[in-house]
Scaffold this motif. Structure first.
Motif, PDB file in Angstrom:
ATOM      1  N   ASN A  32      -2.334   3.773  -4.008  1.00  0.00           N
ATOM      2  CA  ASN A  32      -2.907   3.497  -2.695  1.00  0.00           C
ATOM      3  C   ASN A  32      -3.661   2.178  -2.747  1.00  0.00           C
ATOM      4  OD1 ASN A  32      -5.316   3.711  -0.632  1.00  0.00           O
ATOM      5  ND2 ASN A  32      -3.767   5.155   0.095  1.00  0.00           N
ATOM      6  N   THR A  33      -3.431   1.364  -1.741  1.00  0.00           N
ATOM      7  CA  THR A  33      -4.021   0.019  -1.731  1.00  0.00           C
ATOM      8  C   THR A  33      -5.497   0.016  -1.383  1.00  0.00           C
ATOM      9  OG1 THR A  33      -3.419  -0.306   0.583  1.00  0.00           O
ATOM     10  CG2 THR A  33      -1.812  -1.003  -1.084  1.00  0.00           C
ATOM     11  N   ALA A  34      -6.052   1.164  -1.002  1.00  0.00           N
ATOM     12  CA  ALA A  34      -7.478   1.290  -0.676  1.00  0.00           C
ATOM     13  C   ALA A  34      -7.859   0.297   0.431  1.00  0.00           C
ATOM     14  CB  ALA A  34      -8.332   1.111  -1.921  1.00  0.00           C
ATOM     15  N   ASN A  35      -9.127  -0.080   0.488  1.00  0.00           N
ATOM     16  CA  ASN A  35      -9.497  -0.963   1.595  1.00  0.00           C
ATOM     17  C   ASN A  35      -9.117  -2.409   1.322  1.00  0.00           C
ATOM     18  OD1 ASN A  35     -11.467  -1.802  -0.212  1.00  0.00           O
ATOM     19  ND2 ASN A  35     -13.155  -1.680   1.240  1.00  0.00           N
ATOM     20  N   ASP A  55       4.874   1.739  -2.824  1.00  0.00           N
ATOM     21  CA  ASP A  55       5.587   1.658  -4.087  1.00  0.00           C
ATOM     22  C   ASP A  55       5.583   0.191  -4.500  1.00  0.00           C
ATOM     23  OD1 ASP A  55       7.300   1.604  -6.238  1.00  0.00           O
ATOM     24  OD2 ASP A  55       8.855   2.833  -5.296  1.00  0.00           O
ATOM     25  N   ILE A  56       4.942  -0.119  -5.599  1.00  0.00           N
ATOM     26  CA  ILE A  56       4.812  -1.523  -5.993  1.00  0.00           C
ATOM     27  C   ILE A  56       6.034  -2.050  -6.722  1.00  0.00           C
ATOM     28  CG2 ILE A  56       2.316  -1.428  -6.078  1.00  0.00           C
ATOM     29  CD1 ILE A  56       2.555  -1.296  -9.161  1.00  0.00           C
ATOM     30  N   GLY A  57       7.004  -1.198  -6.952  1.00  0.00           N
ATOM     31  CA  GLY A  57       8.241  -1.674  -7.548  1.00  0.00           C
ATOM     32  C   GLY A  57       8.230  -1.754  -9.051  1.00  0.00           C
ATOM     33  N   TRP A 101      -8.312  11.737  -7.090  1.00  0.00           N
ATOM     34  CA  TRP A 101      -7.224  11.749  -6.122  1.00  0.00           C
ATOM     35  C   TRP A 101      -6.295  10.574  -6.385  1.00  0.00           C
ATOM     36  CZ3 TRP A 101      -6.885  15.905  -3.018  1.00  0.00           C
ATOM     37  CH2 TRP A 101      -8.048  16.656  -2.793  1.00  0.00           C
ATOM     38  N   VAL A 102      -4.971  10.823  -6.364  1.00  0.00           N
ATOM     39  CA  VAL A 102      -3.984   9.752  -6.519  1.00  0.00           C
ATOM     40  C   VAL A 102      -2.958   9.883  -5.397  1.00  0.00           C
ATOM     41  CG1 VAL A 102      -4.289   9.579  -9.016  1.00  0.00           C
ATOM     42  CG2 VAL A 102      -2.544  11.141  -8.088  1.00  0.00           C
ATOM     43  N   ALA A 103      -2.204   8.815  -5.191  1.00  0.00           N
ATOM     44  CA  ALA A 103      -1.230   8.784  -4.082  1.00  0.00           C
ATOM     45  C   ALA A 103      -0.231   9.931  -4.204  1.00  0.00           C
ATOM     46  CB  ALA A 103      -0.506   7.448  -4.083  1.00  0.00           C
ATOM     47  N   LYS A 104       0.000  10.631  -3.100  1.00  0.00           N
ATOM     48  CA  LYS A 104       0.937  11.756  -3.109  1.00  0.00           C
ATOM     49  C   LYS A 104       2.364  11.323  -2.802  1.00  0.00           C
ATOM     50  CE  LYS A 104       0.449  13.178   1.772  1.00  0.00           C
ATOM     51  NZ  LYS A 104       0.041  14.270   2.674  1.00  0.00           N
ATOM     52  N   ASP A 105       2.499  10.090  -2.240  1.00  0.00           N
ATOM     53  CA  ASP A 105       3.818   9.578  -1.876  1.00  0.00           C
ATOM     54  C   ASP A 105       3.710   8.061  -1.755  1.00  0.00           C
ATOM     55  OD1 ASP A 105       2.609   9.004   0.636  1.00  0.00           O
ATOM     56  OD2 ASP A 105       3.275  10.916   1.476  1.00  0.00           O
ATOM     57  N   THR A 106       4.692   7.439  -1.148  1.00  0.00           N
ATOM     58  CA  THR A 106       4.658   5.978  -0.993  1.00  0.00           C
ATOM     59  C   THR A 106       4.680   5.560   0.477  1.00  0.00           C
ATOM     60  OG1 THR A 106       7.075   5.856  -1.212  1.00  0.00           O
ATOM     61  CG2 THR A 106       5.763   5.595  -3.225  1.00  0.00           C
ATOM     62  N   SER A 107       4.192   6.432   1.348  1.00  0.00           N
ATOM     63  CA  SER A 107       4.260   6.110   2.772  1.00  0.00           C
ATOM     64  C   SER A 107       3.017   6.500   3.573  1.00  0.00           C
ATOM     65  CB  SER A 107       5.486   6.789   3.402  1.00  0.00           C
ATOM     66  OG  SER A 107       5.425   8.204   3.203  1.00  0.00           O
TER      67      SER A 107
END
Length: 781
Positions: A334-337, A345-347, A373-379
């Motif tokens: 997650n890119t956060a603020n 998805d950073i590839g 907490w970590v990203a659950k998906d890429t959207s």
């Protein structure tokens, strides 16, 4: 300007002088000082709108009563300026900055070219002067310059913009340095007399040599002129002196680029007398190779290659988004603020990162999340406009988390974007890494870092962690996640707490929470500074449980003196000087910080004291640092200064944020220590104490045998050259010296004419704003 490549003394000398009428030099910086280092889509209005929420603002963490007297804008964080979000616009920003420098060079190269003499006088030019001379058609001009003879080339009403005056000169070697050149004009205008010395020699072609004199020397005020005067500055013999191919030409592109980067100047005269001492009799220490570290740039990782050519020894997987990295989903974080709280998805995955480091011979430091907490998906996004309504900044349906009037929106459940990441989640990741290490045959990660800047979570990651973190909150997470790391990899090095800067070296985020008494959290913990308390608690934990959580005290360092981060940063003279001075906050106890801090930071001595008092044996890492102005010599000199101080202070590791643009002064600052000659020439493994007069710095090293010395010398003066007198104290007899120099030209370090040397000393001219490497060989007594 390119340094001298060969010594004067051949039978023939060629000169090339920078000259000008109404001269239009390239004066703009090599890169834009207004762009953010990695903030995607900087052209969008939303970018500026989110700075207030993205800033690591010490204002938000300081007592309003104590800090209202301080500059409210002084403490802006680099995090708003160093996003790692996966947006392509950052690429174009770097490209546009590079293009700007290229445009400067091309503009300068387009200056007027005009021949004065080339096998005969060129059209419109007249031959006047007082020396006996012959001008045979189709051949060099010949003249006798005895009795201070001279030659003048004159053209009435000369117009044009010129970068250089080049000419070929042939004279007996016995004459030595005998010629001076100046411009002239009718009336009272005065021009400086420039002696043609070996420092100005840039090329030798058989019996001819070439000299280049910057316009700042020949015509510093840019006056109009109509003649060029060449004369003997001392009485010489009656042998012929030959001149040919005298031309006003554009400024060479490499010189233009150096000037655009704030360097490339020669300075007047031989330079101020500067004493440098390299003291081989004083105690030294082994230098950690890990001080030459850089960080992952997720946006550029698969586009750049120069990050592997700058001599970096280690890389860090870190930054705000790594607090929310889900290793099970490949490249999801997650890119956060930094960029609208978006899952992307950073590839690339952590495995790609580790593989690249292994391929290029670099060790790896890996940030492991303990935010929970970590990203659950890429959207998914933290503040979707469809749910929260119009916001102050928006990007494709993702909002900044601020209403149009700037009010912070209350976040929804963390599950909006994230899945829980317990200590076991991290332990499972580390076990996977260690299993992979077995097949690879070597350790993949040399150091695990316990998250990133936790005292800023309530702003950086406020969509999932809105409450300010306290002393106890930091410690409970450190013990829980650190124990999981230690159990999964018992031999690992563990670093923490990776705090961002001054306020959170001393206080917690809870100390500045609205509605609470200022500094109440610290006072509830014995009024002990946060990092000192952190060390003490982990020491006590090890004593009580036998589990060592912490090996390396890790902090970040960003000057709060308004000098910029990354490509950003003003390059006016005042800011440039302050940028270089700001490095003193790392080590100098006498330096009072020139920001809202207003007191000596003395970061490395302070950390050493806290470790000695509270948890002896811990190592020190600077997990992030940056001084801005990548494309300017002040940024390069600050970086070289920092690397030298890291070696001096004997710290374990340091990681530049993120890595410099290719061919920039900051890039060449790394190369000064890691590959100054393009053949692996580097700063050696053992620190040798050294000192320099004001306005210069010297950092010295030796190999294990003590027969090889490498010193990096900095002239920190933007205008004046230095005549460095280097004393080798107790180092042995000097038997060989190679000198490489850099002052902003894109080609990097070039061989310099070695100055006068004795058995125990060396004299070398240092151009303004320059880095010079002495590669010395000594014979031990």
């Amino acid at each position: 300007m390119k340094g001298a490549r060969s010594k004067t003394g051949a039978a023939v000398v060629t000169c090339a002088l920078l000259a000008g009428g109404a001269v239009a030099m390239a004066a703009e910086p090599a890169v834009s000082a207004t762009k953010k280092a990695n903030a995607p889509a900087a052209t969008k209005a939303a970018d500026s709108e989110k700075d207030s929420s993205a800033a690591k603002s010490a204002d938000a963490q300081k007592s309003s009563a104590a800090d209202s007297e301080k500059d409210s804008s002084a403490a802006k964080s680099p995090d708003a300026q160093k996003s790692s979000a996966a947006k392509p616009a950052a690429d174009s920003e770097k490209d546009s900055a590079t293009q700007k420098a290229s445009d400067t060079v091309e503009k300068t190269a387009a200056a007027t070219l005009m021949s004065l003499y080339d096998g005969g006088l060129s059209s419109g030019w007249r031959d006047i002067g007082w020396a006996p001379r012959e001008l045979p058609r189709g051949a060099p001009a010949r003249m006798r310059l005895f009795n201070y003879g001279g030659w003048i080339l004159y053209r009435p009403k000369l117009e044009g913009t010129f970068g250089a005056l080049s000419l070929r000169l042939s004279a007996p070697a016995s004459y030595g340095e005998f010629l001076e050149v100046r411009l002239d004009a009718q009336g009272a205008t005065s021009f400086p007399r420039i002696p043609i010395t070996s420092e100005l020699q840039v090329r030798k072609d058989g019996e001819w040599s070439e000299i280049l004199i910057p316009m700042e020397l020949l015509n510093p005020n840019g006056h109009a002129f109509d003649r060029v005067v060449l004369r003997a500055s001392k009485d010489v013999g009656r042998d012929w002196v030959l001149f040919d191919k005298v031309s006003l030409v554009p400024l060479p592109p490499d010189v233009a680029a150096a000037l655009a980067a704030g360097g490339g100047r020669m300075g007047k005269g031989s330079g101020r007398d500067t004493k440098l001492t390299i003291d081989c009799t004083a105690p030294g220490h082994r230098i950690s190779p890990l001080i030459y570290g850089i960080a992952l740039d997720g946006l550029r990782e698969k586009k750049d290659q120069h990050q592997y050519k700058m001599g970096a020894t280690t890389r860090r997987w870190g930054g705000n988004p790594t607090s929310r990295y889900n290793w099970k989903l490949g490249g999801a974080w997650n890119t956060a603020n930094d960029w609208y709280f978006q899952n992307v998805d950073i590839g690339l995955s952590y495995e790609d990162f580790l593989n690249a480091n292994q391929k290029h011979g670099m060790s790896s430091a890996l940030t492991v999340p303990m935010l929970g907490w970590v990203a659950k998906d890429t959207s998914s996004v933290g503040f979707p406009v469809a749910r929260f309504g119009a916001q102050k900044g928006e990007d494709n349906g993702a909002g900044s988390g601020l209403t149009r009037d700037g009010t912070a929106l209350k976040p929804s459940s963390p599950s909006q974007t994230s899945t829980e990441a317990s200590p076991e989640f991290v332990a499972e990741w580390i076990r996977a890494i260690r299993e992979r290490d077995k097949t690879r045959g070597e350790r993949g990660v040399h150091m695990y870092i316990l998250d990133n800047e936790p005292m800023l979570w309530n702003t950086t990651h406020r969509d999932v962690f809105p409450e300010p973190l306290s002393y106890d909150g930091l410690m409970s997470r450190t013990i829980a996640y650190g124990t999981a790391v230690r159990k999964a990899d018992p031999e690992a090095l563990i670093a923490g707490p990776a705090e961002w800067g001054w306020t959170n070296y001393l206080w917690s985020a809870a100390d500045f929470a609205p509605g609470r008494a200022p500094h109440s959290d610290r006072r509830a913990h014995g009024d002990v500074p946060l990092l000192a308390w952190y060390l003490r608690q982990l020491r006590d934990h090890e004593k009580q449980t036998g589990v060592r959580i912490l090996d390396v005290l890790d902090v970040h360092f960003y000057p709060q003196t308004n000098v910029g981060v990354g490509l950003e940063g003003n390059t006016d003279p005042e800011t440039n000087a302050r940028r270089i001075r700001s490095t003193r906050a790392l080590w100098d106890p006498t330096y009072k910080d020139e920001s809202w801090i207003g007191e000596p930071v003395r970061l490395l001595p302070r950390l050493k004291e806290w470790i000695a008092q509270n948890y002896p044996g811990r190592l020190i890492s600077i997990g992030e640092y940056n001084f801005g102005a990548f494309g300017h010599m002040s940024g390069g000199l600050a970086q070289a200064e920092a690397l030298g101080r890291f070696a001096q202070e004997n710290i374990y590791s340091a990681y530049f944020w993120q890595y410099p643009t290719n061919g920039s002064p900051v890039y060449w600052a790394f190369r000064a220590f890691r590959d100054f000659d393009g053949r692996g020439g580097r700063f050696q493994d053992y620190w040798v104490p050294a000192k320099a007069d004001e306005g210069a710095s010297v950092f010295a090293s030796r190999d294990e045998s003590g027969t090889k010395l490498v010193a990096v010398v900095l002239n920190l003066d933007p205008d004046q050259a230095a005549q460095a007198r280097v004393e080798l104290k107790g180092c042995g007899t000097l038997t060989g010296a190679k000198v490489m120099g850099y002052s902003g030209a894109p080609g990097g370090f070039l061989p310099q004419t070695t100055g006068t040397q004795t058995a125990g000393s060396l004299v070398q001219r240092l151009p303004p704003y320059s880095m010079t490497v002495f590669d010395l060989t000594v014979k031990k007594p």
